[in-house]
Scaffold this motif. Structure first.
Motif, PDB file in Angstrom:
ATOM      1  N   ARG A   7       8.139  -4.455   0.727  1.00  0.00           N
ATOM      2  CA  ARG A   7       7.595  -4.019  -0.426  1.00  0.00           C
ATOM      3  C   ARG A   7       6.514  -4.978  -0.736  1.00  0.00           C
ATOM      4  N   VAL A   8       5.427  -4.481  -1.948  1.00  0.00           N
ATOM      5  CA  VAL A   8       4.289  -5.370  -2.246  1.00  0.00           C
ATOM      6  C   VAL A   8       5.099  -6.619  -2.947  1.00  0.00           C
ATOM      7  N   GLN A  22      -0.225  -7.649  -0.226  1.00  0.00           N
ATOM      8  CA  GLN A  22      -0.810  -6.821  -1.290  1.00  0.00           C
ATOM      9  C   GLN A  22      -0.474  -5.336  -0.965  1.00  0.00           C
ATOM     10  N   ALA A  23      -0.979  -4.624  -1.816  1.00  0.00           N
ATOM     11  CA  ALA A  23      -0.846  -2.990  -1.602  1.00  0.00           C
ATOM     12  C   ALA A  23      -1.631  -2.759  -0.160  1.00  0.00           C
ATOM     13  N   LEU A  26       0.057  -3.663   3.058  1.00  0.00           N
ATOM     14  CA  LEU A  26       1.328  -2.712   3.285  1.00  0.00           C
ATOM     15  C   LEU A  26       0.718  -1.300   3.835  1.00  0.00           C
TER      16      LEU A  26
END
Length: 120
Positions: A7-8, A22-23, A26
């Motif tokens: 997950r972030v 970070q997004a 991912l």
């Protein structure tokens, strides 16, 4: 490492450094199937202390606590931890979940408390 577990905000090792995802990281990992870029970080006493776990009222039983979540080294599996939940009426209710990596502890903490587990 299965990138679907991430997950972030999770900490991973990319063979150069440990960092928080970070997004954009991912998306990169999922889009290009770059599992070799994301290595799990073994859960150690140092990580646990940096997350803020401390000896609590069940420390005589080997448990350390943060909020209502409790951890204890697994006597039967080296490098793994048992997870428990502090129920003030009955003591520590132990789960059968064994935790070996930092991101696993972060995810379980989030699912259990609704809060992010970050280093202090």
């Amino acid at each position: 490492m299965n990138v679907n577990e991430l997950r972030v905000g999770n900490y991973i090792d990319n063979n150069v450094e440990c960092f928080q995802i970070q997004a954009k990281d991912l998306i990169f990992l999922l889009a290009f199937d770059n599992e070799h870029y994301a290595n799990p970080i073994p859960l150690t006493d140092n990580w646990i202390k940096n997350f803020g776990f401390k000896l609590g009222r069940y420390n005589h039983e080997g448990w350390i606590e943060l909020d209502s979540l409790c951890l204890s080294e697994d006597r039967y599996s080296e490098g793994q931890y048992r997870l428990g939940f502090d129920d003030s009426e009955y003591g520590v209710g132990e789960f059968t979940i064994k935790i070996k990596y930092v991101h696993q502890l972060q995810n379980i903490y989030f699912y259990s408390t609704g809060k992010e587990l970050i280093t202090k």
